[in-house]
Design a protein around this motif. Sequence first.
Motif, PDB file in Angstrom:
ATOM      1  N   LYS A  19      25.644  41.711  79.022  1.00  0.00           N
ATOM      2  CA  LYS A  19      25.998  41.855  80.439  1.00  0.00           C
ATOM      3  C   LYS A  19      26.106  40.498  81.119  1.00  0.00           C
ATOM      4  O   LYS A  19      26.821  40.350  82.114  1.00  0.00           O
ATOM      5  N   LYS A  20      25.387  39.509  80.583  1.00  0.00           N
ATOM      6  CA  LYS A  20      25.456  38.146  81.120  1.00  0.00           C
ATOM      7  C   LYS A  20      26.620  37.363  80.508  1.00  0.00           C
ATOM      8  O   LYS A  20      26.796  36.187  80.777  1.00  0.00           O
ATOM      9  N   GLY A  21      27.384  38.035  79.615  1.00  0.00           N
ATOM     10  CA  GLY A  21      28.587  37.402  79.074  1.00  0.00           C
ATOM     11  C   GLY A  21      28.393  36.640  77.784  1.00  0.00           C
ATOM     12  O   GLY A  21      29.195  35.767  77.463  1.00  0.00           O
ATOM     13  N   SER A  22      27.350  36.940  77.039  1.00  0.00           N
ATOM     14  CA  SER A  22      27.097  36.223  75.800  1.00  0.00           C
ATOM     15  C   SER A  22      26.627  37.198  74.722  1.00  0.00           C
ATOM     16  O   SER A  22      26.605  38.410  74.932  1.00  0.00           O
ATOM     17  N   THR A  23      26.278  36.643  73.594  1.00  0.00           N
ATOM     18  CA  THR A  23      25.721  37.418  72.489  1.00  0.00           C
ATOM     19  C   THR A  23      24.477  36.699  71.989  1.00  0.00           C
ATOM     20  O   THR A  23      24.267  35.520  72.292  1.00  0.00           O
ATOM     21  N   LEU A  24      23.681  37.392  71.224  1.00  0.00           N
ATOM     22  CA  LEU A  24      22.482  36.781  70.654  1.00  0.00           C
ATOM     23  C   LEU A  24      22.862  35.629  69.720  1.00  0.00           C
ATOM     24  O   LEU A  24      22.220  34.583  69.720  1.00  0.00           O
ATOM     25  N   THR A  25      23.939  35.807  68.965  1.00  0.00           N
ATOM     26  CA  THR A  25      24.416  34.760  68.060  1.00  0.00           C
ATOM     27  C   THR A  25      24.857  33.533  68.845  1.00  0.00           C
ATOM     28  O   THR A  25      24.475  32.400  68.505  1.00  0.00           O
ATOM     29  N   ALA A  26      25.646  33.742  69.883  1.00  0.00           N
ATOM     30  CA  ALA A  26      26.120  32.613  70.700  1.00  0.00           C
ATOM     31  C   ALA A  26      24.955  31.905  71.375  1.00  0.00           C
ATOM     32  O   ALA A  26      24.913  30.667  71.424  1.00  0.00           O
TER      33      ALA A  26
END
Length: 88
Positions: A19-26
């Motif tokens: 929702k914040k525009g990212s992923t755990l990997t990124a």
Amino acid sequence: MINTREDWHPADIIAAIRKKGSTLTALSRESGLGSSTLSNTLSRRWPKGEMIIAQMIGVPAWEIWPSRYYNAKGELVVPKLRTPKAVV
């Protein structure tokens, strides 16, 4: 007072990051870690990783993982993070 709140479900944590525009990997890569390093935080205690995720989501780590931050008496216990040594 005993803490009765449950930890967030890992899927909820991942959804909050998305929702914040990212992923755990990124987020792992942006933090200078291996691509899957922060995923360990979803199942194991790791204060540094917990703080990285909490900052991204905008919620204190003890709200995401109350079982990791409250003792048996229900008192908040915030661990001290190690600071890296200066390279000379």
